[in-house]
Design a protein around this motif. Structure first.
Motif, PDB file in Angstrom:
ATOM      1  N   ASP A  66       0.616  -1.265  -0.203  1.00 23.81           N
ATOM      2  CA  ASP A  66      -0.218  -0.314  -0.184  1.00 23.81           C
ATOM      3  C   ASP A  66       1.091   1.185   0.610  1.00 23.81           C
ATOM      4  N   GLU A  67       0.296   2.210   0.034  1.00 26.46           N
ATOM      5  CA  GLU A  67       0.955   3.745  -0.002  1.00 26.46           C
ATOM      6  C   GLU A  67       1.991   3.613   1.165  1.00 26.46           C
ATOM      7  N   ASN A  68       1.762   3.455   2.525  1.00 30.62           N
ATOM      8  CA  ASN A  68       2.085   3.420   3.207  1.00 30.62           C
ATOM      9  C   ASN A  68       4.126   2.616   3.661  1.00 30.62           C
ATOM     10  N   GLY A  69       3.803   1.944   2.183  1.00 24.32           N
ATOM     11  CA  GLY A  69       5.114   0.803   2.066  1.00 24.32           C
ATOM     12  C   GLY A  69       4.906  -0.792   3.093  1.00 24.32           C
ATOM     13  N   LYS A  70       3.849  -0.437   3.401  1.00 28.99           N
ATOM     14  CA  LYS A  70       3.141  -1.995   4.386  1.00 28.99           C
ATOM     15  C   LYS A  70       2.186  -2.970   2.910  1.00 28.99           C
ATOM     16  N   ALA A  71       2.736  -3.793   3.310  1.00 32.43           N
ATOM     17  CA  ALA A  71       2.174  -5.167   2.807  1.00 32.43           C
ATOM     18  C   ALA A  71       0.295  -4.748   2.612  1.00 32.43           C
ATOM     19  N   LYS A  72      -0.166  -5.291   1.826  1.00 32.32           N
ATOM     20  CA  LYS A  72      -1.701  -5.235   1.680  1.00 32.32           C
ATOM     21  C   LYS A  72      -2.686  -6.061   2.298  1.00 32.32           C
ATOM     22  N   CYS A  73      -1.635  -7.040   2.777  1.00 31.18           N
ATOM     23  CA  CYS A  73      -1.999  -8.158   3.322  1.00 31.18           C
ATOM     24  C   CYS A  73      -2.679  -8.244   4.755  1.00 31.18           C
TER      25      CYS A  73
END
Lengths: 169, 418
Positions: A66-73
């Motif tokens: 996602d836009e924060n650089g975290k996995a969408k999972c």
């Protein structure tokens, strides 16, 4: 018993070995100078003469970010559930706001049969199979991709087969 | 300048052996690459081009690989003969090249050095004799392997090489009648002196020799001894590593020798066409290099022809091979020898001197024979062909029917008139 050879009655008038031989020789000679179809693989790759791999190709996985650089999972557990070869290892975690996220997310690419069910089932469109085929590693353990590695992959993702649009138009 | 003699001869010969052996081996190695690349080109591929520039180091890589591979020795094989066979194929193959003059003689301070290793007085008889020894290697390889495919390959090789040797020898009898000499140097000199290569007065012999040379070297379309599709790999099925390589080298070496021999006998050897400056003393290094280039360009053409034909024609069936050898080549060669001998005798009586006229008369005779030969050989249709003749036959049948109908009508009218 004597071995007999079956002889085919050919129209004698229509048979010409000299002509056939000369014709063959000239044909092969012409081919010497024709365009060569060999794709010189590591240098040319798939840009050569339209030999791109299909956008529906199902290769090694990629985790969307996602836009924060975290996995969408969201660690819903659907993909390990649906996986027919049981190659996804998922341990869910939960943060202070109650959001679920994967503590551990590993895919054993050796066990994977690249069916693409994980991509199909994912409600967040997080896990994808990729359009990618160069996967060599020096050790077997290199083929267990962890979350970090899955997020780092940058190759295009597969568009899978859509039953509503079977020809991919 | 005199020919070299004494100790200098010994030294010169040793150097020639080394130089020519090395040259031959390098050429053979490179030709395995050429074969594979030309094959690739004909099939619209590139062929091996990764090792070194243009793939030129591929033969080195192959050779190195073969040195490191395991030498297999099947427990059921006849050990002694199994080890001996590759050598028996290898040695005659290399030996035959020794007498082929490759360029004008080299002038040295010690005298004139010929470009062949040995200027044998028996000339091409030596080549015929030694090259037919090669069949022992192949037949024994097949026999000693104790493997049915290898044995079949060996048997086929023996039958084929013996059959085509006859046509080959007979085609050379015609050449012998014309040249009156069998040393290769004399044959080259005569072709230079008469300003005509023997391909003109002896075209049919050239053709017969070419075809039997293909058969003798076991190359397609006559490669029945190793027929991959039928016999695994034929006589060298059980061989590996360098022993296999030796068969391979022998095959290519035979190919080089056959090409060089065709060049020498029928295409003027190291003669440069349309000029005379290269044929006579004083010999210089420049002449040697120029004639060397001339010789090899002709020889390499024939070697290319081998490869070209290989990737064009399919393999003969064994009975077809034997038919061609015994029922076509042998009678044609026999009749041809008689015809040429007669013509030569007649020309001698008519006091025509050996020179261009003599050669062109013989050339005309050859043209007639060649046309007849291809007419019969090609089922009474020279370069006619598969396409047009069917329509012509239909047309002819129809015309015949019309004529017959008219004939019948005429007969009827005649009967009514009576």
């Amino acid at each position: 018993m004597a071995i007999t050879v079956k002889t085919v009655r050919r129209p004698v008038d229509d048979t010409s070995y000299v002509r056939a031989t000369l014709k063959g020789l000239s044909l092969t000679f012409k081919h010497l100078f024709q365009k060569k179809w060999t794709m010189q693989y590591p240098e040319e790759k798939d840009a050569h003469q339209g030999w791109q791999i299909s956008p529906r190709w199902r290769g090694t996985h990629r985790m969307a970010v996602d836009e924060n650089g975290k996995a969408k999972c969201v660690a819903c557990g659907l993909c390990p559930q649906v996986c027919p070869s049981n190659c996804i290892k998922l341990i869910p975690g939960e943060d202070e706001q109650g959001n679920r996220y994967p503590l551990v997310f590993e895919i054993d690419e050796f066990r994977c049969i690249f069916c693409g069910y994980c991509q199909e089932v994912c409600p967040e469109e997080a896990i994808h199979v990729g359009v990618h085929y160069e996967n060599s590693e020096y050790s077997r353990s290199g083929f267990v991709y962890d979350l970090e590695r899955l997020m780092k992959q940058s190759h295009p993702v597969s568009t899978l087969w859509d039953p509503a649009d079977p020809k991919g138009q | 300048m005199n020919a070299i003699s004494g100790d200098a001869f010994l030294v010169a010969s040793s150097i020639k052996v080394l130089v020519i052996f090395t040259m031959l081996m390098v050429l053979i190695a490179l030709w395995t690459l050429v074969e594979r690349r030309v094959c690739g080109f004909i099939q619209n591929r590139l062929g091996p081009n990764r090792v070194g520039p243009l793939g030129l180091l591929q033969p080195a890589a192959d050779g190195l690989k073969n040195f490191f591979k395991e030498e297999t020795l099947p427990p059921f094989a006849d050990r002694g003969l199994f080890m001996l066979a590759p050598m028996m194929a290898f040695v005659p193959a290399l030996l035959t090249f020794a007498i082929i003059p490759m360029a004008a003689p080299v002038p040295t301070p010690w005298g004139l050095v010929g470009t062949e290793i040995a200027d044998l007085p028996v000339g091409f008889l030596f080549i015929l004799a030694v090259s037919s020894l090669g069949v022992y290697g192949i037949a024994l390889a097949g026999w000693s392997s104790n493997n049915k495919y290898a044995l079949l390959g060996g048997l086929r090789a023996a039958a084929q090489m013996i059959s085509y040797e006859i046509a080959m020898g007979l085609s050379l009898v015609a050449l012998l009648v014309l040249s009156g000499n069998i040393t290769l140097n004399a044959i080259v000199a005569q072709q230079q002196a008469s300003h005509t290569w023997y391909i003109v007065p002896l075209f049919v012999a050239f053709f017969l020799f070419l075809v039997s040379a293909f058969a003798e070297t076991n190359r397609l379309p006559f490669d029945l001894p190793e027929a991959e599709a039928e016999l695994v790999a034929g006589y060298h099925t059980e061989y590996s590593a360098m022993k296999f390589s030796m068969f391979y080298i022998a095959e290519y070496s035979n190919m080089v020798t056959a090409s060089a021999l065709i060049t020498t006998l029928f295409l003027g050897g190291w003669d440069i066409p349309f000029t005379q400056w290269d044929n006579a003393a004083p010999w210089t290094l420049g002449k040697t290099f120029a004639t060397f280039a001339a010789f090899w360009s002709k020889t390499l053409f024939f070697m290319f022809l081998y490869v070209w034909v290989r990737w064009t024609l399919p393999r003969f069936r064994f009975d077809q091979l034997m038919d061609l050898g015994w029922k076509v080549m042998l009678p044609v060669a026999l009749v041809y020898v008689m015809v040429i001998a007669t013509v030569v005798a007649v020309l001698e009586v008519a006091a025509v001197r050996i020179g261009p006229l003599y050669m062109w008369i013989l050339g005309a005779v050859n043209l007639v024979i060649a046309v007849l030969f291809f007419w019969v050989f090609d089922r009474r249709r020279l370069i006619g062909g598969a396409g047009g003749s069917r329509a012509r036959r239909v047309w002819r049948a129809e015309a015949e029917r019309t004529i017959a109908a008219e004939h019948d009508a005429a007969l009827e009218r005649a009967a009514q008139g009576d």
